[in-house]
Every structure is written in structure tokens, then in C-alpha cells.
Design a protein around this motif. Structure first.
Motif, mmCIF file in Angstrom:
data_model
loop_
_atom_site.group_PDB
_atom_site.id
_atom_site.type_symbol
_atom_site.label_atom_id
_atom_site.label_comp_id
_atom_site.label_asym_id
_atom_site.label_seq_id
_atom_site.Cartn_x
_atom_site.Cartn_y
_atom_site.Cartn_z
ATOM 1 N N SER A 1 0.844 -1.189 0.000
ATOM 2 C CA SER A 1 0.000 0.000 0.000
ATOM 3 C C SER A 1 0.881 1.240 0.000
ATOM 4 O O SER A 1 1.998 1.219 0.525
ATOM 5 C CB SER A 1 -0.897 -0.011 1.239
ATOM 6 O OG SER A 1 -1.476 1.263 1.457
ATOM 7 N N PRO A 2 0.397 2.347 -0.606
ATOM 8 C CA PRO A 2 1.179 3.597 -0.541
ATOM 9 C C PRO A 2 1.496 4.029 0.887
ATOM 10 O O PRO A 2 2.485 4.720 1.115
ATOM 11 C CB PRO A 2 0.275 4.615 -1.250
ATOM 12 C CG PRO A 2 -0.577 3.794 -2.158
ATOM 13 C CD PRO A 2 -0.815 2.507 -1.429
ATOM 14 N N SER A 3 0.654 3.623 1.841
ATOM 15 C CA SER A 3 0.902 4.011 3.236
ATOM 16 C C SER A 3 1.769 3.006 3.986
ATOM 17 O O SER A 3 2.143 3.252 5.134
ATOM 18 C CB SER A 3 -0.432 4.169 3.981
ATOM 19 O OG SER A 3 -1.145 2.931 3.977
ATOM 20 N N ASP A 4 2.079 1.870 3.349
ATOM 21 C CA ASP A 4 2.904 0.861 4.017
ATOM 22 C C ASP A 4 4.356 1.326 4.068
ATOM 23 O O ASP A 4 4.898 1.822 3.067
ATOM 24 C CB ASP A 4 2.837 -0.478 3.271
ATOM 25 C CG ASP A 4 1.505 -1.179 3.476
ATOM 26 O OD1 ASP A 4 0.777 -0.770 4.398
ATOM 27 O OD2 ASP A 4 1.207 -2.106 2.705
ATOM 28 N N PRO A 5 5.029 1.147 5.199
ATOM 29 C CA PRO A 5 6.464 1.466 5.254
ATOM 30 C C PRO A 5 7.258 0.411 4.496
ATOM 31 O O PRO A 5 6.788 -0.708 4.272
ATOM 32 C CB PRO A 5 6.766 1.426 6.751
ATOM 33 C CG PRO A 5 5.746 0.502 7.326
ATOM 34 C CD PRO A 5 4.504 0.690 6.504
ATOM 35 N N SER B 1 -4.623 -6.793 7.579
ATOM 36 C CA SER B 1 -5.665 -6.561 8.570
ATOM 37 C C SER B 1 -6.557 -5.373 8.203
ATOM 38 O O SER B 1 -7.487 -5.051 8.939
ATOM 39 C CB SER B 1 -5.031 -6.294 9.951
ATOM 40 O OG SER B 1 -4.190 -5.156 9.896
ATOM 41 N N ASP B 2 -6.274 -4.700 7.074
ATOM 42 C CA ASP B 2 -7.057 -3.517 6.696
ATOM 43 C C ASP B 2 -8.130 -3.867 5.664
ATOM 44 O O ASP B 2 -8.428 -3.078 4.762
ATOM 45 C CB ASP B 2 -6.142 -2.413 6.164
ATOM 46 C CG ASP B 2 -5.314 -2.883 4.964
ATOM 47 O OD1 ASP B 2 -5.335 -4.090 4.655
ATOM 48 O OD2 ASP B 2 -4.645 -2.032 4.350
ATOM 49 N N LEU B 3 -8.739 -5.073 5.771
ATOM 50 C CA LEU B 3 -9.761 -5.522 4.832
ATOM 51 C C LEU B 3 -11.043 -4.705 5.022
ATOM 52 O O LEU B 3 -11.526 -4.541 6.145
ATOM 53 C CB LEU B 3 -10.047 -7.006 5.040
ATOM 54 C CG LEU B 3 -10.988 -7.683 4.040
ATOM 55 C CD1 LEU B 3 -10.353 -7.721 2.660
ATOM 56 C CD2 LEU B 3 -11.338 -9.089 4.513
ATOM 57 N N THR B 4 -11.594 -4.169 3.934
ATOM 58 C CA THR B 4 -12.866 -3.428 3.962
ATOM 59 C C THR B 4 -13.726 -3.901 2.794
ATOM 60 O O THR B 4 -13.274 -4.635 1.910
ATOM 61 C CB THR B 4 -12.635 -1.914 3.858
ATOM 62 O OG1 THR B 4 -11.964 -1.623 2.618
ATOM 63 C CG2 THR B 4 -11.817 -1.392 5.032
ATOM 64 N N SER C 1 -8.494 -4.007 0.051
ATOM 65 C CA SER C 1 -7.478 -3.835 1.093
ATOM 66 C C SER C 1 -6.557 -2.708 0.657
ATOM 67 O O SER C 1 -6.772 -2.077 -0.389
ATOM 68 C CB SER C 1 -6.689 -5.135 1.310
ATOM 69 O OG SER C 1 -5.888 -5.422 0.178
ATOM 70 N N GLY C 2 -5.498 -2.469 1.453
ATOM 71 C CA GLY C 2 -4.604 -1.370 1.137
ATOM 72 C C GLY C 2 -3.874 -1.526 -0.168
ATOM 73 O O GLY C 2 -3.402 -0.532 -0.734
ATOM 74 N N VAL C 3 -3.762 -2.757 -0.693
ATOM 75 C CA VAL C 3 -3.040 -2.956 -1.951
ATOM 76 C C VAL C 3 -3.981 -2.974 -3.141
ATOM 77 O O VAL C 3 -3.555 -3.270 -4.259
ATOM 78 C CB VAL C 3 -2.229 -4.274 -1.908
ATOM 79 C CG1 VAL C 3 -1.193 -4.211 -0.809
ATOM 80 C CG2 VAL C 3 -3.153 -5.478 -1.717
ATOM 81 N N SER C 4 -5.254 -2.678 -2.948
ATOM 82 C CA SER C 4 -6.208 -2.706 -4.064
ATOM 83 C C SER C 4 -6.073 -1.479 -4.942
ATOM 84 O O SER C 4 -6.293 -1.524 -6.150
ATOM 85 C CB SER C 4 -7.648 -2.802 -3.534
ATOM 86 O OG SER C 4 -7.831 -4.006 -2.820
ATOM 87 N N GLU C 5 -5.739 -0.308 -4.354
ATOM 88 C CA GLU C 5 -5.632 0.920 -5.128
ATOM 89 C C GLU C 5 -4.498 0.801 -6.145
ATOM 90 O O GLU C 5 -3.365 0.448 -5.807
ATOM 91 C CB GLU C 5 -5.352 2.116 -4.194
ATOM 92 C CG GLU C 5 -6.483 2.405 -3.222
ATOM 93 C CD GLU C 5 -7.729 2.884 -3.921
ATOM 94 O OE1 GLU C 5 -7.589 3.400 -5.048
ATOM 95 O OE2 GLU C 5 -8.827 2.722 -3.369
ATOM 96 N N GLY C 6 -4.840 1.089 -7.389
ATOM 97 C CA GLY C 6 -3.838 1.066 -8.447
ATOM 98 C C GLY C 6 -3.455 -0.314 -8.911
ATOM 99 O O GLY C 6 -2.603 -0.440 -9.783
ATOM 100 N N ASN C 7 -4.050 -1.342 -8.363
ATOM 101 C CA ASN C 7 -3.701 -2.708 -8.741
ATOM 102 C C ASN C 7 -4.953 -3.457 -9.213
ATOM 103 O O ASN C 7 -5.255 -4.526 -8.744
ATOM 104 C CB ASN C 7 -3.073 -3.452 -7.562
ATOM 105 C CG ASN C 7 -1.791 -2.786 -7.105
ATOM 106 O OD1 ASN C 7 -0.954 -2.451 -7.923
ATOM 107 N ND2 ASN C 7 -1.661 -2.579 -5.804
ATOM 108 N N ALA C 8 -5.731 -2.812 -10.102
ATOM 109 C CA ALA C 8 -6.987 -3.345 -10.650
ATOM 110 C C ALA C 8 -8.035 -3.415 -9.562
ATOM 111 O O ALA C 8 -7.795 -3.093 -8.404
ATOM 112 C CB ALA C 8 -6.770 -4.730 -11.282
#
Length: 973
Positions: free
Chosen positions: A302-306, A346-349, A402-409
Motif C-alpha cells: 500500500s502507498p501508506s505501508d512502510p 488486517s485492513d480488509l474493507t 485492502s490497502g493494496v487494491s488501489e492502483g492494482n486493478a
């Protein structure tokens, strides 16, 4: 003197315990290492100090000793050889190891026996050989033992004193004996350095230890710092308080005071002193010195992931999507189960989309559809939807994100098509009375749910009169079929109760359930004619209430003003600030027996509760010690102990204790507190609170330029408050000066030195003579000098001088003028000029205190009020009083005596008492007065002048030189 010889050899017996320790000390003089080559001078030569040789464990030890206690008026001197000063610094330490014999162990010893000796210093640029003059030496300290030797139990004392500031290349030390039995075992003169070091990845060079100084360093390779790293070098040669930590660059970690490259498979993403980390899960192996680890194919961040977080896969679709129709108007609940694949996050929505579909196409739902918890960013697996129409098909799509959904289809989704199924009409929940008359009632009602727009419901209304006779077997209803949910019913009976109930009919005519019965009553015929009367009456009541509130508010405000005046406002002549205390000072000399005054005003302390620790000064009657006093409930408290020296007379004892009789009457936070006295013991003592920073004038000299004007003003306010208290008690101090004000660790100032009688002498110097010596008249008001008129007004004059001392950081009032010149100048109207950087408001208060007419001087209560107002308005201190450097530095002119410029830079620096900077000016190449005149403030700092007070003194002197040069040039023309 044979016993003395035995004692000295016993002293030498313990010399074997001395061991030279390796440290950061640079020794300038070591008495023990010099052996028999000391070559120190003694005076007188025949008697006094003598060198003694002893063999211990096969080694020779040499010590100096003196023990002439039978002869009074001893003045024995011992001077060292020339000692070269420490390089690059002006401070050094003197370490003494010595033994002092207890005077009480000598049978029939004279009362002149001492248990202390004195340390002196004389500065010189070159060795003067055997030339020795006592007047060239200045006293450094009185050396007192922590333990004295009694019998065979030898007690070795160790004392270390820091000496400075030096202004010449070297110096001599001298030891003065005035009648003690002393063995000087070791004298070490040394200075310390802070060693070169690497701390917090910053390298600092070796630095000579002086007063606390800041040292700049530089970061090690592959390390950076936002600010220049700094650290403090203490006078003890210790590094303390590092500031500005260096941090390793990304891809480097801190190891062994250096920054080393991260190994393969490790990474570090930012500037920090953390260690490199192993690449996280689902990432590719990194190369050496990596700042991040890239994700494997099919995994994302995710863009917010370190960069330290593992990479994750996208979640799969939700499971078990279902719908449930809820009671109420057009409400539906969707529910589902979490997806099988969450990607390890853990950021599933979840997000829900709504569409209305027919056979051909789908369109988004309109705005009337409402998601009670919102359509997006849902964390629960249920959502309630309202505003739906029955008989319509709705398609709901629930997407996992989840946090990795943005920009990844898009995320995976589940879809369900559903419709509301209402098999029964809605129910009437309540009936409302909208209006009533003598023969009519207007009603409306609400439904349990809003019917769809395309369905037209009808309503069946039934009403009857309320049965008066409950025994009747027949109930008659009137039934109305209505097209809308409101009605007006006419032709009713006045003042009669009716019962109503309603049910909904479906389009097919199917009835719903009836509502509960509601009771409504028609009005009287006369009620309609008087229906406006309550409004008129209510208006009148409100008007009267408003008038009463205004009257009550006025009376309360008037009463508050009267009460504030009664409590003492500005115009009140009996305000609390002007009420004097009922208690008044009682002169202890009025008592025929002085012991009565001591018993009345002073607390007696058990001698066993008081313990002396260290000599901190010498008073009029004896030495002053720092010690401890045991108190119930508080344990040991640090105190100051004034002692009465042996051999005193009864008159001296009474005079000594009279000060305690005075102090015992005072209780104020700015008056030195008396703890008590010890009189039931052969050595009388006065015990007071301990003030850590000592006398105010000495403290200010040691901290020249380090204290702000606002802090100085707060210290003056404390002194003024203490003097106001004394004035209110009708006590006149007579000797108020900065030397008689003590300072504690919190910079609180307290007035001290009470009870010394003063007699005016007609001598050339115009001084007061007391039993403790002469006191200069520089602090004394003119009328007190001329007519012995000591009043609180004369104390106010002295307070003005104290203000000048404080703002001038302990400088001597009237500089090097003689006392006769001071008296003549004051009588001719001369007043001290404003010190450097003195706020104008403070200097104006000084001038008020120095009014020749004592009736025009402010009272101490006025002074406290003025200082309080200045403290409350710090901006009032920004205006600085005019400053004349030629007057304030006490020079006849800034040029030489023959109206020419100073012949050398050293002569000029000597005239302004800044000759410690001779070498600094020489190193900077400033060798002529023309170069001095061209200096700017930043040049003075670059030369090496760091103390703010010294910078100002030199800068102002240069300004005076420029003014004088200009005047001489005009005169020459």
C-alpha cells in the motif's frame, strides 16, 4: 618543640598510601615527584615552614611542615617555584594533601592556635627568582581540614581548588600559616582535557577543560546530522550533554562508532541509527547497501505501508452473500462472509454498489436509497439499506478491498439480485389531531412504512362516540373509505369525546390490521370566542417578567459596586497594601540582661543536633561553616554555622549573640532565616539557613552577562520585599549592600547581616568603624554620613546602590574613586551612570532612590509595586538607558593621560581590566590602536572573546575611543 617533631614523623608514616593515577590531568607542578629539588622559598628563613625528609619503603618523601603555636602573631610563608600557566586556558586546579593537628591536644596551648592556613597566588609573565613580596599575592582560599588529628590517629585531608582567571603567562603559589600545626604532604597543580572521542557517530577533538564550554564535532563517514553536532567539555575533563546526534545514511547501519554498509538480503530505508533489517516476506533478495526490498510478482504494498512491511496479495471475493427483508419502510439487510484469501492484511474493507436492472440494462440506484453505515469502507459483514421500492429488482455488488487494491486493478466482488416482497399492507402506527371545533375534528395518521410510489393504498376510518353507558350491548361506528392519510370530519356534537381507529387497504382491497383506538374531543361553543384570551394574558405576564428582571439586575450591579468599594479599591485609604503589621522590632540592647532577649526571641538547639562540615568563610567573631542539622520529621538539613573563636570575652559573646536576637524576630521569605543558637556549650554558634550561591556581589561577578534583565529584576524584587518587611517592622538595616544579600539555588535573594553597631568617625576617608572593620560609605545616604540620620529612607538610598550593583553584575560602586571623592561628588549632585544594557525604567527608579531630599525618595512599598508592574510588562524593559563607556569603565578619558591615544593594545586592555585577552589580540594580529578602532562586534568574537559581558565592555570601550579620537581631531583643527 620535641613533641612537634614526633608528630611530624608520624604524619610521614602514611605517605606510602599515595599512588600516582593515570588520568586526563596535565600536571604543571607535583611536589612529591620533585623530590628534594623543590627549591621553595620560606619567609622568615630562620623559622616557620621547614622541609622534612623521610624514608618509606625505601623511597624518600619530602614534606613541608610548620607548628609554631606557642608564639602569637605568626605569619609564616612558603612560596613555590615559578609555574608555567596552562596553554590555551586560564583555569587550573590545585590539589592539596595535608594534616592539621587539633589545637585542643596541646596542653596549655595558646588561644591563638589555628586549625586553618591560607592559599595565595601571584601572577607573573616571567620567573622573578628569589624576589618575594607578600603584597604581590592575592588570597585564593582559607584551607580548613575536614578532620583534625588527635593523638596517634592521623587524619589526612584532601582539598582541591579551581583557580582562575589568569591574565599572565605563569604564577606562583604561596601558603600562609598564622599559628597552626600543619604538615603539607602533597601539592599538585594541574589542568584537565577532555580526550578526543567519538560519541553518537560524531568525532570531537581533544579539548582543554576550562569553564563549561561547547565543542563542535563532525559526523563520521556515511553519517549526517541536521545540525552541527556539539558536546560540552566540563571543567573536570568530562564530556557531557551531546547535542545534534549524527545518523547513518540509508543503506548503512551504526556499528563500532562507524556506519557500515548493509549486507546482502538486508536493507535500511532511512537516516537513523537503527540496524539493517532482513528483507520482509514476499520480497526479492536485496543487494549490499540496499535501501528497500522490492515485492515479488503478484504481491504489492500500500502507498501508506512502510518499506519494512511485507508485500501482500489482493483479497478474494466475499462469500455467502444473502439478503433479508426487514420490518419497516423499504428496508433490506445484506450479509456475507469474509473472503478465503485476505492477502495477510488486517485492513480488509468492503464496498457495496446498488443497481436497478430489467431485462435489457441496469442503471444506478437513485439518491433516495440510503446505506445506514455508508456504501464504502465497511468493516462489518452486514449493511442495512432503506428507501427501497417493492416489486423492483435490485442488484447489489459487494467488493473486497485492502490497502493494496488501489492502483492494482479492482478487488474481487460478489453479486446478488433481490426485491422487496410486501404481502400485507403497512400498519397505521399513530393518529394525530390537527385541529378541532365545536362540530368538527381534523385528523391525520402515519404508517409503519412508506408505500411504493406506484402502489395506491386506501384507508378505512371508523369512529364512534365514547360510550357513556358502558352497559350497552351495541356499539355503533361510522365508516369512511379515504384515498389519503388525512380527513376532516364535520357534523359532530360539541364537547363530546369520539373514538377513532384506521386500517390500510391494499390495491386489491385486502385490509390490513387496525390501529389502536385514539380518543379526541370536540370543543365548547364559547371556547372559540375566547380562544385569543390566553395569548393576551401570556403577553402581559411576559412583559411584567422582563421588567422585574431589569430591576433585579440593576440592584445586583449596584450592590456589587458598593461591596467592591467596601473591600478597599484604589481610592480606599485603608487598602490592605497600606496596613502595617502589628508586630514591631524590639532592640535587644534595651534589655538590661541580653540573655533575656536571646531566650525571648531565639530557639535553643541541642549541640548534638548540629554538625560542622566545611569552612565557607570567616566572620567578625570566627569562622563560618557549612554543616547539617538534624530536625524532627525532616532528617538532616543543610545549614550555615557561625562560630565564636576561642579566647572570647563575655562582651564579645553577647555582641555575637545579639545578631541572633535580631534575626529571631523576623519571618519573611526574603530575610535570612534563623534556625536557632547554641549557647549551652563552650563554643557558641548561630545556625541559619544555607544559601548555596553565597553573597550576591560575588555570584553576579561569576555570572557576568549570563543572567537576563528580567531575572535580575526578579532578584531585585525579592530584596525590595524583604526591606519592605523590615521597614514595616520599624527596623533600619544601615548596611544594605550586595555583599550582605545571599542567594540560594533558586536565585532567591535574602537580606542578611544584622545587629552590627556603627559609630561615625571623623576621619579622612569618611567611613564607619565597627567591631568588624571599616565599611565604605559608598552605600550610605548623605544625611546618614553628615548627621547620623539612619531611617528607612536612608535604606532606600542604599537599595538604589544595590540596584546599580545588580545591573552592573557586581561592579564596585564609584569604581576606584576614594571615599572622600565619593562624598564630594554626591554633595555636588553627581550620581552613578546607568550600567551597560540597563533598562531605562530601572535606572529611573535608581535616580528616585538617590534623591538628596529623603522625603522625596519612594518608600519600599512603592518600590515593590513599581517592580511588580515592570515584571508584569516585560516589554517595558526593552528601552535601554543611555550609557557612557568613558564614565562607566571609570576612565578619566579613553585616551592616555597626555590626551594622546593609548601607546599599546596591552595598555588599553589593562585600563579596562581586560588584560586577560592580551595574547588573544596578539594572535589575531591586533597590535596597534588603529587596528583596534577598526574592529567590529563580530571581529571581537572571532578574536576569542566569548563572555557577553566582556564583549560589551570591549565594544563600548572602542566606541568611546572613536568618540575621543573625533573630539581630539576637531580640537587639533
Amino acid at each position: 618543640m620535641e613533641p612537634r617533631r614526633v608528630i611530624l614523623f608520624v604524619f610521614l608514616f602514611i605517605c606510602r598510601i599515595f599512588i600516582t593515577l593515570q588520568s586526563k590531568e596535565h600536571v604543571l607542578l607535583d611536589m612529591r615527584a620533585s623530590g628534594s629539588e623543590l627549591g621553595w622559598l620560606t619567609s622568615p628563613n630562620e623559622e616557620g615552614w621547614e622541609i622534612v625528609q623521610s624514608v618509606v619503603n625505601g623511597s624518600l618523601f619530602y614534606t613541608y611542615s610548620v607548628c609554631y603555636i606557642d608564639s602569637p602573631e605568626q605569619d609564616n610563608w612558603l612560596r613555590t617555584t615559578y609555574i608555567q600557566g596552562p596553554p590555551g586556558t586560564s583555569r587550573f586546579s590545585v590539589e592539596l594533601q595535608f594534616i592539621v593537628r587539633d589545637c585542643n591536644t596541646f596542653d596549655g596551648a595558646s588561644v591563638a592556635c589555628k586549625e586553618t592556613f591560607n592559599l595565595f597566588i601571584s601572577e607573573a609573565d616571567a620567573d622573578v627568582g628569589t624576589s618575594f613580596r607578600k603584597g604581590q599575592f592575592r588570597k585564593v582560599a582559607t584551607i580548613a581540614p575536614d578532620e583534625v588529628t588527635r593523638g596517634k590517629g592521623v587524619k589526612i585531608n584532601k582539598e582541591t581548588r579551581t583557580v582562575g582567571l589568569l591574565s599572565k603567562k605563569g604564577f606562583y603559589l604561596a601558603f600562609q600559616d598564622m599559628g597552626a600545626c600543619v604538615a603539607l604532604l602533597s601539592v599538585r597543580v594541574y589542568y584537565k582535557t577532555c580526550p578526543s572521542t567519538v560519541q553518537s557517530l560524531a568525532a570531537f577533538p581533544e579539548t582543554v577543560a576550562d569553564a563549561l564550554k561547547v565543542v563542535e564535532g563532525s559526523c563520521v563517514n556515511n553519517a549526517v546530522s541536521q545540525a552541527t553536532p556539539r558536546i560540552y567539555c566540563t571543567s573536570e575533563g568530562d564530556w557531557v550533554v551531546p547535542v545534534g546526534q549524527c545518523q547513518c545514511l540509508p543503506g548503512y547501519e551504526a556499528k563500532e562508532n562507524s556506519c557500515q554498509e548493509c549486507k546482502q538480503g538486508y536493507f535500511k530505508p532511512s537516516e537513523s541509527n537503527e540496524l539493517c533489517q532482513v528483507c520482509p516476506d514476499n520480497t526479492k533478495p536485496s543487494s549490499a547497501g540496499a535501501t528497500e526490498c522490492l515485492c515479488e510478482d503478484g504481491f504489492f504494498r500500500s502507498p501508506s505501508d512502510p518499506p519494512t512491511s511485507p508485500c501482500s496479495a489482493r483479497p478474494s471475493a466475499p462469500l455467502d452473500l444473502a439478503s433479508t427483508t426487514l420490518s419497516g419502510e423499504g428496508r433490506l439487510m445484506l450479509s456475507w462472509s469474509p473472503p478465503l484469501v485476505t492477502g495477510g492484511r488486517s485492513d480488509l474493507t468492503y464496498s457495496v454498489a446498488c443497481e436497478i436492472c430489467d431485462e435489457d440494462s441496469c442503471v444506478p440506484c437513485d439518491e433516495k436509497i440510503h446505506f445506514e453505515t455508508g456504501p464504502a469502507d465497511l468493516q462489518d459483514t452486514t449493511v442495512v439499506i432503506s428507501g427501497l421500492d417493492s416489486h423492483l429488482n435490485y442488484t447489489f455488488t459487494v467488493e473486497s478491498r485492502s490497502g493494496v487494491s488501489e492502483g492494482n486493478a479492482e478487488g474481487a466482488a460478489a453479486t446478488i439480485t433481490t426485491a422487496l416482497d410486501y404481502t400485507t399492507p403497512p400498519k397505521v402506527t399513530s393518529i394525530h389531531l390537527d385541529d378541532r371545533g365545536p362540530t368538527s375534528l381534523s385528523l391525520s395518521w402515519t404508517l409503519s412504512r412508506r408505500p411504493p410510489a406506484h402502489i395506491n393504498h386506501r384507508y378505512e376510518l371508523m369512529y364512534r362516540k365514547k360510550d357513556v353507558d358502558s352497559e350497552s350491548d351495541v356499539t355503533t361506528y361510522t365508516v369512511l373509505i379515504l384515498e389519503k392519510n388525512s380527513v376532516q370530519i364535520n357534523e359532530l356534537t360539541p364537547d363530546t369525546a369520539y373514538m377513532f381507529r384506521v386500517q390500510v387497504l391494499s390495491p386489491e382491497g385486502m385490509p390490513g390490521s387496525f390501529s389502536a383506538e385514539h380518543e379526541f374531543q370536540t370543543s365548547l361553543l364559547a371556547e372559540s370566542q375566547t380562544q385569543n384570551k390566553p395569548t393576551v394574558v401570556m403577553g402581559a405576564v411576559v412583559g411584567v417578567a422582563v421588567i422585574l428582571l431589569v430591576v433585579v439586575a440593576f440592584l445586583l450591579l449596584r450592590r456589587r459596586r458598593l461591596c467592591s468599594r467596601g473591600r478597599g479599591g484604589p481610592e480606599d485609604p485603608f487598602s490592605t497594601d497600606q496596613i502595617k503589621p502589628l508586630k514591631a522590632y524590639v532592640d535587644p540592647h534595651m534589655y538590661e540582661d541580653p540573655n533575656i532577649a536571646i531566650q525571648k526571641f531565639v530557639k535553643e538547639i541541642d549541640p548534638s543536633a548540629v554538625s560542622k562540615q566545611k569552612v565557607i568563610g570567616v566572620g567578625e567573631f570566627g569562622e563560618v561553616f557549612r554543616g547539617v542539622m538534624k530536625t524532627p520529621g525532616k532528617g538532616e538539613v543543610t545549614v550555615a554555622i557561625k562560630t565564636l573563636k576561642p579566647g572570647y570575652s563575655e562582651k564579645q559573646r553577647q555582641d555575637f549573640l545579639s545578631e541572633a536576637s535580631i534575626m529571631g524576630q523576623f519571618s519573611h521569605p526574603n530575610i535570612i532565616r534563623l534556625e536557632g543558637v547554641v549557647t549551652k556549650f563552650k563554643h557558641a554558634m548561630i545556625v541559619t539557613e544555607y544559601m548555596e550561591n553565597g553573597a550576591l556581589d560575588t555570584y553576579l561577578k561569576d555570572h557576568d552577562g549570563e543572567i537576563s534583565s528580567y531575572q535580575l529584576l526578579g532578584m531585585l524584587r525579592g530584596i525590595a520585599a524583604g526591606m519592605k518587611y523590615l521597614s514595616d517592622m520599624s527596623y533600619v538595616h544601615r548596611d544594605l549592600a550586595a555583599r550582605n544579600v545571599l542567594v540560594n539555588s533558586n536565585l532567591e535573594c535574602k537580606v542578611s547581616d544584622f545587629g552590627l553597631s556603627r559609630v561615625l568617625e571623623d576621619d579622612a576617608e569618611g567611613t564607619y568603624t565597627t567591631r568588624g572593620g571599616k565599611i565604605p560609605i559608598r552605600w550610605t545616604a548623605p544625611e546618614a554620613i553628615a548627621y547620623r540620620k539612619f531611617t528607612s529612607a536612608s535604606d532606600v538610598w542604599s537599595f538604589g546602590i544595590v540596584m546599580w550593583e545588580v545591573m552592573a553584575f557586581g561592579e564596585r560602586p564609584y569604581w576606584d574613586m576614594s571615599n572622600h571623592e565619593v562624598m564630594k561628588a554626591i554633595n555636588e549632585g553627581f550620581r552613578l551612570p546607568a550600567p551597560m544594557d540597563c533598562p531605562s525604567a530601572i535606572y529611573q527608579l535608581m535616580l528616585q532612590c538617590w534623591q538628596h531630599d529623603r522625603s522625596k525618595r519612594p518608600r519600599f512599598s512603592d518600590i515593590v509595586n513599581i517592580l511588580d508592574k515592570l515584571l508584569q510588562s516585560p516589554e517595558s524593559l526593552k528601552t535601554i538607558a543611555d550609557f557612557d563607556p568613558r564614565v562607566s569603565i571609570r576612565l578619566p578619558s579613553t585616551s592616555g593621560c597626555d590626551n594622546t591615544m593609548f601607546r599599546s593594545v596591552s595598555e588599553w586592555l589593562e585600563s579596562i581590566k581586560m588584560n586577560q585577552y592580551n595574547e588573544s589580540f596578539a594572535r589575531a594580529g591586533i597590535t596597534t590602536m588603529e587596528q583596534v578602532l577598526a574592529l567590529r562586534p563580530e571581529d571581537i568574537r572571532n578574536i576569542g572573546v566569548r563572555l557577553p559581558g566582556h564583549m560589551k565592555r570591549i565594544a563600548y570601550s572602542i566606541l568611546g575611543l572613536k568618540d575621543e579620537t573625533s573630539s581630539l581631531s576637531v580640537f587639533a583643527v
